[in-house]
Design an enzyme around this catalytic site. Structure first.
Site, PDB file in Angstrom:
ATOM      1  N   SER A 143      26.609 -41.415  20.262  1.00 45.72           N
ATOM      2  CA  SER A 143      27.292 -41.257  18.971  1.00 45.72           C
ATOM      3  C   SER A 143      28.755 -41.607  19.156  1.00 45.72           C
ATOM      4  CB  SER A 143      27.177 -39.820  18.476  1.00 45.72           C
ATOM      5  OG  SER A 143      28.076 -39.606  17.391  1.00 45.72           O
ATOM      6  N   TYR A 157      27.981 -31.028  20.098  1.00 44.76           N
ATOM      7  CA  TYR A 157      27.268 -32.280  19.810  1.00 44.76           C
ATOM      8  C   TYR A 157      27.987 -33.442  20.499  1.00 44.76           C
ATOM      9  CZ  TYR A 157      25.424 -36.235  17.115  1.00 44.76           C
ATOM     10  OH  TYR A 157      24.859 -37.437  16.736  1.00 44.76           O
TER      11      TYR A 157
END
Ligand SMILES: NC(=O)c1ccc[n+]([C@@H]2O[C@H](COP(=O)([O-])OP(=O)(O)OC[C@H]3O[C@@H](n4cnc5c(N)ncnc54)[C@H](OP(=O)(O)O)[C@@H]3O)[C@@H](O)[C@H]2O)c1
Length: 248
Positions: A143, A157
């Site tokens: 990501s 995350y």
């Protein structure tokens, strides 16, 4: 160059029942690969993805395998090899995200992110390496949050996605002598169940992007297919942003 660059290749994609993973499955299959993919919960949607590939003239196999379970991941690799006779491409896509201040995140949610986003990728890679040969490809779906976290509440995350970038660099050194490449794709906001383009946070994300829209799962699928193909043999250990300028 054939118009189907992945002809005769076999791929395994984790988390292919929805979103980015489903886009990757569709594109790899359209480019000629036989594609196995895992899912945890969405059985009907997984079967729908497989049926869609079949209807388009491709080959796909949906496998129930929970990435929280090491044996499930190992079995998914074994089942792929058994069904298709080998493995050439592994895509680690399955992931979960829980967001909020670190003092308020439940440890169960933190453990789920670490296990599904990182540990299961390590397990899948270790298991796949018994089968990947010269020309083999590993693609991790990281990501852009690994490099940029403009909003509070994304720390763990982001940690998991940073871990994938580091894992990718380290393994490139180990796997290059075997003719295997490993790369990490870092999407920015992409329209899926997890991050809908019309969701409540979409406006904030668009404010920090250069582009004025979310990415599509087809766009990410196209980049995965390129990295999985013969023309990408010299791309190794890289983290490639596909983020509409989120990190620009
Ligand atoms: N969407 C974005 O904006 C964005 C941005 C950057 C990076 N990414 C990355 O792109 C990847 C896909 O994200 P997405 O937006 O497509 O997410 P999504 O819509 O939530 O889909 C997640 C997929 O992962 C599977 N999965 C979740 N937990 C699993 C488990 N325990 N075992 C096996 N499969 C599991 C799901 O299977 P079930 O359907 O069975 O639950 C589903 O197929 C992730 O790595 C994510 O971090 C997404």
């Amino acid at each position: 160059m054939t118009t189907r660059p992945l002809e005769a290749k076999t791929a395994l994609v984790t988390g292919g029942s929805r979103g980015v993973g489903a886009g990757i499955v569709a594109r790899l299959a359209a480019d000629g690969a036989r594609v196995a993919f895992t899912y945890a919960n969405a059985k009907e949607r997984a079967e729908g993805v497989a049926d869609g590939v079949t209807a388009a003239g491709g080959t796909a196999l949906a496998i129930h395998a929970d990435s929280r379970c090491e044996q499930d991941v190992e079995s998914a690799v074994a089942r792929t090899v058994e069904q298709f006779g080998g493995l050439d491409i592994l895509v680690n896509n399955a992931a979960v995200g829980s967001f909020g201040p670190i003092t308020e995140l439940a440890m169960a949610d933190i453990d789920a992110m670490l296990t599904i986003n990182v540990r299961s990728a390590v397990v899948a890679i270790r298991e796949s390496l018994a089968h990947l040969g010269d020309g083999g490809r590993i693609v991790n779906i990281g990501s852009i949050n690994a490099d940029r976290t403009p909003f509070p509440g994304q720390s763990v995350y982001a940690l998991t996605k940073g871990a994938l970038a580091s894992l990718t660099r380290g393994l490139a050194r180990e796997l290059a002598p075997r003719g295997i490449t490993i790369n990490n794709i870092q999407p920015g906001p992409s329209d899926t169940d997890a991050n809908p383009a019309d969701g409540p946070l979409a406006g904030h994300m668009l404010e920090v992007m250069a582009s004025d829209r979310f990415g599509t799962t087809a766009e990410i699928g196209a980049l995965v297919s390129y990295l999985a193909g013969p023309e990408a043999a010299f791309i190794n250990g890289a983290s490639l942003d596909i983020d509409g300028g989120f990190a620009a």
